[in-house]
Design an enzyme around this catalytic site. Structure first.
Site, PDB file in Angstrom:
ATOM      1  N   GLU A 275       0.834  -1.216   0.000  1.00  0.00           N
ATOM      2  CA  GLU A 275       0.000   0.000   0.000  1.00  0.00           C
ATOM      3  C   GLU A 275       0.862   1.258   0.000  1.00  0.00           C
ATOM      4  O   GLU A 275       0.793   2.061   0.932  1.00  0.00           O
ATOM      5  CB  GLU A 275      -0.883   0.016   1.259  1.00  0.00           C
ATOM      6  CG  GLU A 275      -1.767  -1.191   1.450  1.00  0.00           C
ATOM      7  CD  GLU A 275      -2.430  -1.215   2.839  1.00  0.00           C
ATOM      8  OE1 GLU A 275      -2.051  -0.418   3.718  1.00  0.00           O
ATOM      9  OE2 GLU A 275      -3.326  -2.050   3.044  1.00  0.00           O
ATOM     10  N   PRO A 276       1.686   1.470  -1.004  1.00  0.00           N
ATOM     11  CA  PRO A 276       2.502   2.688  -0.995  1.00  0.00           C
ATOM     12  C   PRO A 276       1.675   3.912  -1.357  1.00  0.00           C
ATOM     13  O   PRO A 276       0.817   3.855  -2.231  1.00  0.00           O
ATOM     14  CB  PRO A 276       3.549   2.411  -2.080  1.00  0.00           C
ATOM     15  CG  PRO A 276       2.892   1.443  -3.006  1.00  0.00           C
ATOM     16  CD  PRO A 276       1.904   0.643  -2.205  1.00  0.00           C
ATOM     17  N   GLY A 277       1.895   4.997  -0.671  1.00  0.00           N
ATOM     18  CA  GLY A 277       1.236   6.255  -0.992  1.00  0.00           C
ATOM     19  C   GLY A 277       2.286   7.302  -1.336  1.00  0.00           C
ATOM     20  O   GLY A 277       2.408   7.762  -2.475  1.00  0.00           O
ATOM     21  N   CYS A 346      -1.554  33.965  10.166  1.00  0.00           N
ATOM     22  CA  CYS A 346      -1.193  34.655  11.415  1.00  0.00           C
ATOM     23  C   CYS A 346      -0.770  33.682  12.507  1.00  0.00           C
ATOM     24  O   CYS A 346      -1.432  33.561  13.536  1.00  0.00           O
ATOM     25  CB  CYS A 346      -2.377  35.487  11.870  1.00  0.00           C
ATOM     26  SG  CYS A 346      -2.909  36.592  10.579  1.00  0.00           S
ATOM     27  N   GLU A 347       0.291  32.963  12.256  1.00  0.00           N
ATOM     28  CA  GLU A 347       0.880  32.058  13.255  1.00  0.00           C
ATOM     29  C   GLU A 347       2.350  31.928  12.952  1.00  0.00           C
ATOM     30  O   GLU A 347       2.729  31.810  11.781  1.00  0.00           O
ATOM     31  CB  GLU A 347       0.307  30.633  13.118  1.00  0.00           C
ATOM     32  CG  GLU A 347      -1.099  30.484  13.526  1.00  0.00           C
ATOM     33  CD  GLU A 347      -1.444  29.027  13.827  1.00  0.00           C
ATOM     34  OE1 GLU A 347      -0.563  28.244  14.241  1.00  0.00           O
ATOM     35  OE2 GLU A 347      -2.622  28.693  13.648  1.00  0.00           O
ATOM     36  N   TYR A 375       0.335  13.978   0.720  1.00  0.00           N
ATOM     37  CA  TYR A 375      -0.039  14.631   1.972  1.00  0.00           C
ATOM     38  C   TYR A 375       0.112  16.150   1.876  1.00  0.00           C
ATOM     39  O   TYR A 375       0.435  16.823   2.847  1.00  0.00           O
ATOM     40  CB  TYR A 375       0.768  14.049   3.155  1.00  0.00           C
ATOM     41  CG  TYR A 375       0.704  12.540   3.212  1.00  0.00           C
ATOM     42  CD1 TYR A 375      -0.489  11.900   3.495  1.00  0.00           C
ATOM     43  CD2 TYR A 375       1.820  11.737   2.920  1.00  0.00           C
ATOM     44  CE1 TYR A 375      -0.580  10.511   3.519  1.00  0.00           C
ATOM     45  CE2 TYR A 375       1.737  10.354   2.938  1.00  0.00           C
ATOM     46  CZ  TYR A 375       0.542   9.748   3.243  1.00  0.00           C
ATOM     47  OH  TYR A 375       0.459   8.380   3.259  1.00  0.00           O
TER      48      TYR A 375
HETATM   49  N1  LLP Z   1      -1.333   1.914   4.590  1.00  0.00           N
HETATM   50  C1  LLP Z   1      -1.777   2.361   5.782  1.00  0.00           C
HETATM   51  C2  LLP Z   1      -2.624   1.482   6.586  1.00  0.00           C
HETATM   52  C3  LLP Z   1      -1.438   3.654   6.215  1.00  0.00           C
HETATM   53  O1  LLP Z   1      -1.877   4.076   7.393  1.00  0.00           O
HETATM   54  C4  LLP Z   1      -0.621   4.481   5.408  1.00  0.00           C
HETATM   55  C5  LLP Z   1      -0.270   5.838   5.824  1.00  0.00           C
HETATM   56  C6  LLP Z   1      -0.197   3.965   4.159  1.00  0.00           C
HETATM   57  C7  LLP Z   1      -0.566   2.679   3.797  1.00  0.00           C
HETATM   58  C8  LLP Z   1       0.644   4.767   3.218  1.00  0.00           C
HETATM   59  O2  LLP Z   1       1.890   5.066   3.748  1.00  0.00           O
HETATM   60  P1  LLP Z   1       2.993   5.779   2.819  1.00  0.00           P
HETATM   61  O3  LLP Z   1       3.432   4.781   1.774  1.00  0.00           O
HETATM   62  O4  LLP Z   1       2.375   6.957   2.215  1.00  0.00           O
HETATM   63  O5  LLP Z   1       4.089   6.109   3.756  1.00  0.00           O
HETATM   64  N2  LLP Z   1       0.446  12.817   6.741  1.00  0.00           N
HETATM   65  C9  LLP Z   1       1.712  12.186   7.028  1.00  0.00           C
HETATM   66  C10 LLP Z   1       1.729  10.726   6.635  1.00  0.00           C
HETATM   67  C11 LLP Z   1       0.639   9.892   7.288  1.00  0.00           C
HETATM   68  C12 LLP Z   1       0.646   8.449   6.842  1.00  0.00           C
HETATM   69  C13 LLP Z   1      -0.541   7.716   7.359  1.00  0.00           C
HETATM   70  N3  LLP Z   1      -0.683   6.359   6.917  1.00  0.00           N
HETATM   71  C14 LLP Z   1       2.819  12.977   6.332  1.00  0.00           C
HETATM   72  O6  LLP Z   1       2.544  13.985   5.714  1.00  0.00           O
HETATM   73  O7  LLP Z   1       3.979  12.604   6.437  1.00  0.00           O
END
Ligand code: LLP
Length: 421
Positions: A275-277, A346-347, A375
């Site tokens: 599950e890469p994001g 304003c922070e 993100y």
């Molecule tokens: N699978 C699950 C269950 C997750 O909770 C996450 C991310 C991913 C996959 C994807 O992870 P990735 O490959 O993107 O690292 N907002 C934060 C990151 C929060 C990630 C939450 N979960 C930031 O801006 O760094």
């Protein structure tokens, strides 16, 4: 590697000059490169070649319909964490059998919507949630495919707010209780156990925590199989980090990550899901902003830009570093000077970078925040009544606005006034 490069002194997104997009849509805005999104997806897909697998893009990173469609057309599945994300995935044409549903607090309504519309599996995070999935499935006269998310108690060595695999975190069930919880799942007629799920955190820049977690998953697979569970699918989560600071970071590559998966889990003959994001979307997007003022402070110069913490919150929230580059490439040999780069909110927290060395800039100049594709837009808000900024997708020499900037009237008219006022 991305497709944001200088050509003849101007920054381009693929074959489109960034300044041309800025002139058409105004600043600030997000811009994504289709070629970079696809390249990153393919790196993962190829890293798992030879293994039965599905790359489920974690769409929480960037969930615009056009981005989802780009990836879905290349064969990506999706990892969703809410009804909204599920419906977005479906609207982008992703079939239910390619959607996995993660998240620690799925409601009965969300479960119902997914079971009705089709789902590959739910990644279950607790016993009470398991009970609700069972009930909803029975009500609908169906059987819900599930994995159970185990928490392997591994230190992901990342920012505390995005580490999820330690026993003190809210995620999953302790791996030590897995046998008991799988036995419970097997006893519920509305559930079909298909595998194990594990996600230990985000922005991991070292493979070692993955190795430790996946070794525990391998061991658990054998234990559960011996208990009679048909473990045939392993969802390994996301989390592989990206180089936010290009000059001194080189996180592991997807191919190395894929090899680690094969080494630790390949002998089990399971179907692998990842599950890469961030790695898919992060370096596929920039936030473009314009310098409003250059302000001389005491002992420091501030670049006050028109993007702010409400548009890109990562620096304020996680002390995150984003490389910042001028859209017009400085002439070779131009001397840099340190700037504090801040937004108009304003922070004091509305600070993108302190004492960052940049070639001298003036009011009206465009700058690009790199690695802002993941993100970024999805975490934006309208704080200070700043409308959400547009998103633009580039494909070779074409670009399209994929989310419009709302007008001020649209923003204000979303509120309603009670009749007593
Ligand atoms: N699978 C699950 C269950 C997750 O909770 C996450 C991310 C991913 C996959 C994807 O992870 P990735 O490959 O993107 O690292 N907002 C934060 C990151 C929060 C990630 C939450 N979960 C930031 O801006 O760094």
């Amino acid at each position: 590697m991305d497709h944001f490069l200088y050509r003849d002194g101007a920054l381009y997104a693929e074959d489109v000059p960034i300044s041309e997009i800025a002139a058409a849509v105004g600043t600030p805005f997000y811009v994504y490169s289709s070629a970079t999104l696809l390249r990153h997806f393919k790196l993962f897909d190829e890293a798992l070649e030879g293994t039965d697998h599905l790359v489920c893009y974690a769409m929480k990173a960037a969930s615009n319909q056009a981005i989802l469609k780009t990836l879905a057309q290349a064969g990506a599945g999706m990892d969703v964490v809410s009804q909204g994300e599920y419906l977005r995935a479906k609207a982008a044409g992703v079939p239910g059998e390619k959607i996995v549903f993660s998240g620690v607090g799925k409601t009965a309504e969300e479960i119902r919507v997914a079971l009705t519309g089709g789902i590959r599996q739910f990644n279950v995070e607790s016993e009470p949630e398991m009970a609700v999935i069972n009930t909803v499935a029975l009500e609908l006269g169906t059987v819900a495919p599930i994995t159970i998310r185990v928490n392997p108690d591994v230190d992901a060595k990342t920012h505390a707010k995005i580490a999820t695999g330690k026993s003190e975190n809210k995620f999953g069930i302790p791996i030590s209780r897995a046998k008991e919880v799988y036995a419970l799942a097997a006893s519920l007629p509305g559930l079909e156990v298909v595998g194990i799920d594990c996600h230990i955190g985000s922005q991991l820049t070292d493979l070692e925590p993955f190795r430790l977690a996946y070794e525990k998953v391998a061991e658990l697979t054998e234990v559960l199989r011996a208990e009679g569970h048909n473990i045939r699918r392993l969802d390994l989560g996301g989390g592989l980090g990206i180089p936010y600071e290009r000059s001194n970071e080189a996180p592991p590559l997807p191919v190395e990550y894929g090899q680690l998966i094969k080494d630790t889990l390949g002998h089990l003959g399971c179907e692998i899901e990842i599950e890469p994001g961030r790695l898919i979307a992060g370096n596929a997007g920039l936030m473009i902003s314009k310098v409003i003022y250059v302000k001389s402070g005491e002992g420091r110069d501030f670049l006050i830009v028109d993007g702010a913490m409400n548009d890109l919150i990562r620096p304020a929230m996680y002390e995150a570093h984003h490389d910042i580059v001028p859209v017009n490439e400085p002439a070779p040999g131009t001397e840099s000077q340190p700037y504090d780069i801040v937004g108009p909110v304003c922070e004091t927290g509305d600070t993108f970078a302190k004492q960052r060395a940049l070639a001298p800039l003036s009011a009206g100049d465009l700058i690009a925040f790199r690695s802002a594709g993941a993100y970024g837009a999805v975490m934006a808000s309208e704080y200070n009544s700043r409308p959400l900024i547009p998103e633009v997708l580039v494909h070779e020499d074409q670009f399209a606005v994929i989310r419009q900037r709302p007008t001020f009237d649209e923003m204000i008219n979303r509120d309603t006034i009670p009749e007593w006022l």
